[in-house]
Design an enzyme around this catalytic site. Structure first.
Site, short mmCIF file in Angstrom:
data_model
loop_
_atom_site.label_atom_id
_atom_site.label_comp_id
_atom_site.label_asym_id
_atom_site.label_seq_id
_atom_site.Cartn_x
_atom_site.Cartn_y
_atom_site.Cartn_z
N LYS A 9 4.91 15.53 -14.64
CA LYS A 9 4.46 14.32 -13.94
C LYS A 9 5.29 13.13 -14.37
O LYS A 9 5.53 12.92 -15.56
CB LYS A 9 2.98 14.06 -14.25
CG LYS A 9 2.44 12.78 -13.62
CD LYS A 9 0.94 12.67 -13.71
CE LYS A 9 0.48 12.24 -15.07
NZ LYS A 9 -0.92 11.79 -15.08
N SER A 25 12.59 14.04 1.94
CA SER A 25 12.51 14.36 0.51
C SER A 25 12.30 13.09 -0.30
O SER A 25 12.09 12.01 0.23
CB SER A 25 13.77 15.05 0.02
OG SER A 25 14.86 14.15 0.11
N THR A 57 6.66 17.10 -0.59
CA THR A 57 8.06 17.16 -0.20
C THR A 57 8.82 17.87 -1.31
O THR A 57 8.25 18.64 -2.07
CB THR A 57 8.61 15.75 0.12
OG1 THR A 57 9.90 15.87 0.69
CG2 THR A 57 8.64 14.83 -1.07
N TYR A 58 10.11 17.59 -1.42
CA TYR A 58 10.93 18.21 -2.45
C TYR A 58 11.86 17.16 -3.05
O TYR A 58 12.05 16.08 -2.49
CB TYR A 58 11.72 19.39 -1.89
CG TYR A 58 12.70 19.00 -0.80
CD1 TYR A 58 14.02 18.70 -1.10
CD2 TYR A 58 12.29 18.89 0.52
CE1 TYR A 58 14.91 18.32 -0.10
CE2 TYR A 58 13.17 18.52 1.52
CZ TYR A 58 14.48 18.24 1.20
OH TYR A 58 15.37 17.86 2.18
N GLY A 73 13.29 10.16 5.01
CA GLY A 73 12.75 10.75 6.23
C GLY A 73 11.35 10.25 6.51
O GLY A 73 11.02 9.09 6.21
N ALA A 75 8.66 10.57 4.99
CA ALA A 75 7.98 10.05 3.81
C ALA A 75 8.20 8.55 3.65
O ALA A 75 7.37 7.86 3.05
CB ALA A 75 8.45 10.78 2.55
#
Length: 114
Positions: A9, A25, A57-58, A73, A75
């Protein structure tokens, strides 16, 4: 039995950019990724403390030492520059192993510095 638990985290990073015209992402300073034990393309959850949005997302590696935390994008519509976010990754592991596992927690300072 396998369970999914908190692996890493980054707690209370600040969004520095939002790039709607990117495929999608989160771009994150590589120093923060390393400190949290996160890798490029890892699935993450982003929790926006300012508006309550949660995004899956990644990760994409951002320039080391830049402090970048950029929503890309779609996000980019879920947060604004200056918003505070929590970036979370999870791992699946055996129940007994999970009881002993200690997640990596990172608490960035101003400018998303370690």
């Amino acid at each position: 039995m396998k369970i999914e638990i908190l692996k890493s985290k980054v707690h209370r990073a600040t969004i520095t950019e939002a790039n709607l015209n990117y495929v999608g992402s989160l771009t994150l300073d590589e120093d923060l990724m390393d400190a949290a034990g996160m890798i490029e393309n890892e699935k993450i959850t982003i929790v926006n403390a300012n508006n309550g949005e949660r995004i899956e997302t990644y990760l994409i590696k951002g320039k080391r030492g830049s402090g970048v935390c950029c929503l890309n994008g779609p996000a980019a519509r879920k947060g604004a520059v200056g918003d505070v976010v929590v970036i979370i990754s999870y791992a699946q592991m055996d129940f007994e192993e999970a009881k002993k596992f200690k997640p990596k927690l990172v608490f960035p300072k101003t400018g998303n510095r370690i």
